[in-house]
Design an enzyme around this catalytic site. Structure first.
Site, PDB file in Angstrom:
ATOM      1  N   LYS A 161      -0.145  11.796   4.902  1.00 31.44           N
ATOM      2  CA  LYS A 161       0.016  10.732   5.911  1.00 31.44           C
ATOM      3  C   LYS A 161       0.732   9.525   5.298  1.00 31.44           C
ATOM      4  O   LYS A 161       1.674   8.984   5.873  1.00 31.44           O
ATOM      5  CB  LYS A 161      -1.369  10.308   6.432  1.00 31.44           C
ATOM      6  N   LYS A 183       0.831  -1.217   0.000  1.00 33.51           N
ATOM      7  CA  LYS A 183       0.000   0.000   0.000  1.00 33.51           C
ATOM      8  C   LYS A 183       0.871   1.276   0.000  1.00 33.51           C
ATOM      9  O   LYS A 183       0.639   2.196  -0.785  1.00 33.51           O
ATOM     10  CB  LYS A 183      -0.913  -0.033   1.237  1.00 33.51           C
TER      11      LYS A 183
END
Ligand code: NAD
Length: 299
Positions: free
Chosen positions: A245, A170
């Protein structure tokens, strides 16, 4: 199957609804009472804590903002591990750092609970449509066990390797995405400034070697792709703060293995500037505004 689902935000709520639609019994928990009432109205049972939600469940799924929330939800006195029966599989679908899920897996193993990391791509649209891609880090037997449940929420359930490798996949994907969106923004802004029509330029790029998802599906220049966030004021996509983030996760993970991330580190600073400018809630393709002078009409 009786499933506990914890974290009913933009992603978690539609994912939980798809489990209900598939006929699973659901007990849900979130800190936000409004999110709980909405799922209750759809047929889920509501628990007063993560511990209570997990106590009766045959399967636990969490979908939380960041590592700090994941640690609190699993390890706190009112957390999942305090309530769950031994042997019940646990799945965390939040996007967090690989080190946290690996530490959590060691903790869960001590009391006999296997845990998988299964972060997703596909955004809120994919969560609603049940077409998410799950990147799963788990032992092979656990992967086989959780595949039928994840299939109720996603179309591609990919086994990446052992615990933590789902998060690795990811953050590496989003590292490429964050950098490529900046590259496309830079080129689109330059082309328009030098006098070419944005649509013509995008047409060339998208049939040439510059082609990528940031150019042909989520082009940052307004009006080029009708369905892209850029064509609706950068609303309703993947927030620049979430990209910030994820790039933070990538640079932190890289530091832990002394791996240089030249462009990743620069991209992180560029999205930080977007966030500082107050645009962190807007789609990350709004990064193109960093390339436009104040007096120019904004893209
Ligand atoms: P969100 O902020 O909308 O939802 C998070 C939910 O978790 C909220 O309802 C919050 O009240 C709840 N929560 C926080 N702490 C809790 C706790 N201790 N116990 C119980 N509930 C708690 O976030 P989201 O957009 O649903 O994203 C969830 C995760 O998925 C994030 O890690 C994000 O990076 C990742 N993700 C998001 C997208 C997207 O497009 N939004 C896409 C892919 C992945």
């Amino acid at each position: 199957m009786h499933i506990a689902f914890i974290g009913l935000g933009n992603m978690g709520a539609p994912m939980a609804r798809n489990l209900l639609k598939a006929g699973h019994a659901l007990t849900v928990f979130d800190l936000n009472p409004t999110a709980l009432s909405a799922l209750q109205a759809d047929g889920a049972a509501v628990a007063p804590s993560a511990r209570k939600a997990a106590a009766e469940a045959d399967f636990v799924i969490t979908m939380l903002p960041a590592a700090t929330h994941v640690r609190a939800t699993y390890l706190g006195p009112e957390g999942v591990l305090a309530g769950v029966r031994p042997g019940v599989p646990l799945v965390d679908s939040s996007t967090i750092d690989p080190a946290t899920i690996r530490a959590l897996a060691a903790e869960a193993k001590r009391q006999g609970n296997p845990i998988a990391d299964a972060p997703v791509s596909g955004g809120t649209g994919g969560a609603q449509a049940g077409t998410l891609t799950f990147m799963v880090g788990a032992e092979p037997t656990l992967f086989e066990q959780l595949k039928p449940v994840l299939s109720c929420m996603g179309r591609n359930i990919v086994h990446c390797g052992d615990t933590g490798t789902g998060q690795v996949a990811k953050i590496c994907n989003n590292l490429i995405l964050g950098i490529s969106m900046i590259g496309v923004s830079e080129a689109m802004a330059l082309g328009v400034k030098l006098g070419i029509d944005a649509g013509v330029l995008a047409g060339i790029v998208n049939t040439s070697t510059g082609r990528c998802w940031a150019a042909d599906t989520c082009n940052p220049y307004p009006g080029v792709i009708e369905t892209a966030p850029a064509s609706r004021g950068y609303s309703g996509g993947f927030g620049a703060d979430l990209m910030l983030k994820d790039l933070g996760l990538a640079t932190d993970a890289a530091r832990s293995v002394r791996q240089p991330l030249f462009l990743g580190a620069l991209a992180q600073q560029i999205y930080q500037a977007v966030s500082q400018a107050g645009d962190g809630h807007l789609d990350f393709s709004g990064v193109i505004r960093q390339y436009q002078a104040k007096e120019e009409p904004k893209a």
